[in-house]
Design an enzyme around this catalytic site. Structure first.
Site, PDB file in Angstrom:
ATOM      1  N   LEU A 107      84.087  72.960  41.730  1.00 28.43           N
ATOM      2  CA  LEU A 107      82.975  73.243  42.702  1.00 28.43           C
ATOM      3  C   LEU A 107      82.961  72.286  43.759  1.00 28.43           C
ATOM      4  CD1 LEU A 107      79.981  73.794  40.100  1.00 28.43           C
ATOM      5  CD2 LEU A 107      81.021  75.564  41.443  1.00 28.43           C
ATOM      6  N   ARG A 108      84.114  71.536  43.937  1.00 31.75           N
ATOM      7  CA  ARG A 108      84.284  70.589  44.970  1.00 31.75           C
ATOM      8  C   ARG A 108      84.319  71.468  46.301  1.00 31.75           C
ATOM      9  NH1 ARG A 108      88.038  67.484  43.032  1.00 31.75           N
ATOM     10  NH2 ARG A 108      86.509  66.074  42.216  1.00 31.75           N
ATOM     11  N   GLY A 109      84.736  72.643  46.338  1.00 28.84           N
ATOM     12  CA  GLY A 109      84.857  73.254  47.667  1.00 28.84           C
ATOM     13  C   GLY A 109      83.494  73.820  47.979  1.00 28.84           C
TER      14      GLY A 109
ATOM     15  N   ASP B  68      93.341  68.254  46.350  1.00 26.92           N
ATOM     16  CA  ASP B  68      91.741  68.219  46.136  1.00 26.92           C
ATOM     17  C   ASP B  68      90.949  67.292  46.576  1.00 26.92           C
ATOM     18  OD1 ASP B  68      90.033  70.652  45.040  1.00 26.92           O
ATOM     19  OD2 ASP B  68      89.710  68.950  43.472  1.00 26.92           O
ATOM     20  N   ARG B  69      91.387  65.913  46.378  1.00 31.77           N
ATOM     21  CA  ARG B  69      90.644  65.267  46.683  1.00 31.77           C
ATOM     22  C   ARG B  69      90.185  64.926  48.212  1.00 31.77           C
ATOM     23  NH1 ARG B  69      87.880  63.386  42.226  1.00 31.77           N
ATOM     24  NH2 ARG B  69      89.172  63.284  40.419  1.00 31.77           N
TER      25      ARG B  69
END
Length: 346
Positions: free
Chosen positions: A284-286, A203-204
């Site tokens: 919400l990183r996407g 995810d990073r």
């Protein structure tokens, strides 16, 4: 008696293969360029076959970029003398131009080698507690490259997660209390058949791309011809591609300058949220990465405003590794992403 002719001295090998000379792999090259335009994107994950130019592309891009201004003796590449850490004890505070750092993080590396540790030699010889910087210090303001990232040991993954989140390396051990900036573009490569990446690290990465060995003979021949020409005459080959690399560097610098002025309408941010919901992205990183990548692409292409076309172009590399698994859908990631884009961004 005539003296024998001296053998010609071998040419010094240039630091990197020209970025513009890399054949194909357009998605990988675009992803790397976008991280050069906006280093806060979160790095690139490159999965695919061995020998497809993954490490070559990373080093070529870093060599293409203009050098950074840094304090001559600073181990963390501080841009100004007042920013040099106290523990560094730097004698030469003059500003010099240094190449953009590219640091390899090898498999099996120790924690001390990554974050830094007590300088044993100085401790024994002088009785002083001094800090010996690690790989994270060297990578500051540059690139940290991890080959076979999916085989990295868990405790090293945890370290990278902490530093990627904070942008700072903190060392509390052996009587030392050290901290220094560690902001870098993380680039990982690997073969998915050799193991999966931990979800926390996956995810990073802001972007992910798949690369494959070319299937058509013409492309394979062109790759071999260019590599052979480079190996036989590196300086001459680099001269042939110097103009293209300089033009690309200029475009990246212009995009960096234009990035803060590149507008993104609220309707586009709504599109980002819609796509992330459709792929089942957690958190919400996407959305944030979609917005940043679209803006970086627009700036790179000279547009003053981000459009759906920009979003469509970056969406596969932002969303592929965030796509939630569906045991009832046997289609590949690319097919599923294309289907979602067709449905939600007609």
């Amino acid at each position: 008696m005539r003296e024998p002719a001296l053998a010609p001295r071998p040419q010094a090998r240039p630091a990197a293969y020209p970025f513009s000379a890399i054949v194909g792999q357009e998605e990988m090259k675009l992803a790397l360029v976008l991280t050069a335009v906006d280093p806060t994107l979160g790095g690139v994950l490159i999965f695919g076959d061995r020998g497809t130019g993954k490490s070559t592309a990373v080093r070529a891009l870093a060599a293409l970029l203009p050098p950074i201004e840094a304090v001559a003796g600073c181990p963390v590449n501080s841009p100004r003398p007042e920013m040099v850490p106290d523990w560094a004890r730097v004698a030469d505070l003059s500003l010099v131009m240094k190449p953009t750092p590219v640091v390899d993080l090898p498999l099996g590396v120790s924690e001390d080698r990554v974050v830094g540790a007590l300088d044993i030699e100085r401790a024994i010889s002088r009785g002083e507690k001094a800090y010996e910087p690690g790989l994270l210090a060297r990578a500051n303001r540059g690139y940290l490259y991890i080959d076979e990232v999916n085989l990295l040991e868990d405790h090293i993954v945890d370290l990278l997660l902490d530093v990627a989140q904070s942008g700072e390396n903190v060392v509390e051990r052996d009587g030392l209390s050290i901290r220094h900036p560690a902001r870098f573009v993380l680039v990982g490569s690997g073969n998915p058949e050799e193991g999966e990446l931990r979800p926390q690290l996956l995810d990073r990465f802001g972007l992910s791309v798949d690369v494959a060995t070319p299937k058509d003979p013409a492309t394979r021949v062109e790759v071999v011809l260019r590599r052979d020409a480079y190996d036989r005459d590196p300086l001459g080959f680099m001269g042939q591609w110097a103009a293209q690399d300089q033009a690309l560097c200029a475009a990246i610098l212009m995009a960096r300058g234009a990035l803060p002025r590149t507008e993104a309408p609220n309707t586009l941010i709504y599109d980002c949220a819609t796509l992330c919901l459709a792929v089942g992205s957690d958190g919400l990183r996407g959305e944030l990465t979609l917005l940043k990548a679209s803006r970086a692409l627009a700036a790179y292409q000279g547009a003053s405003k981000v459009t759906r076309d920009h979003l469509r172009q970056v969406a596969p590399m932002v969303l592929a590794h965030r796509l939630r698994r569906d045991p009832l859908d046997e289609a590949g990631q690319g097919v599923r992403i294309a289907r979602i884009l067709a449905e939600h961004l007609p």
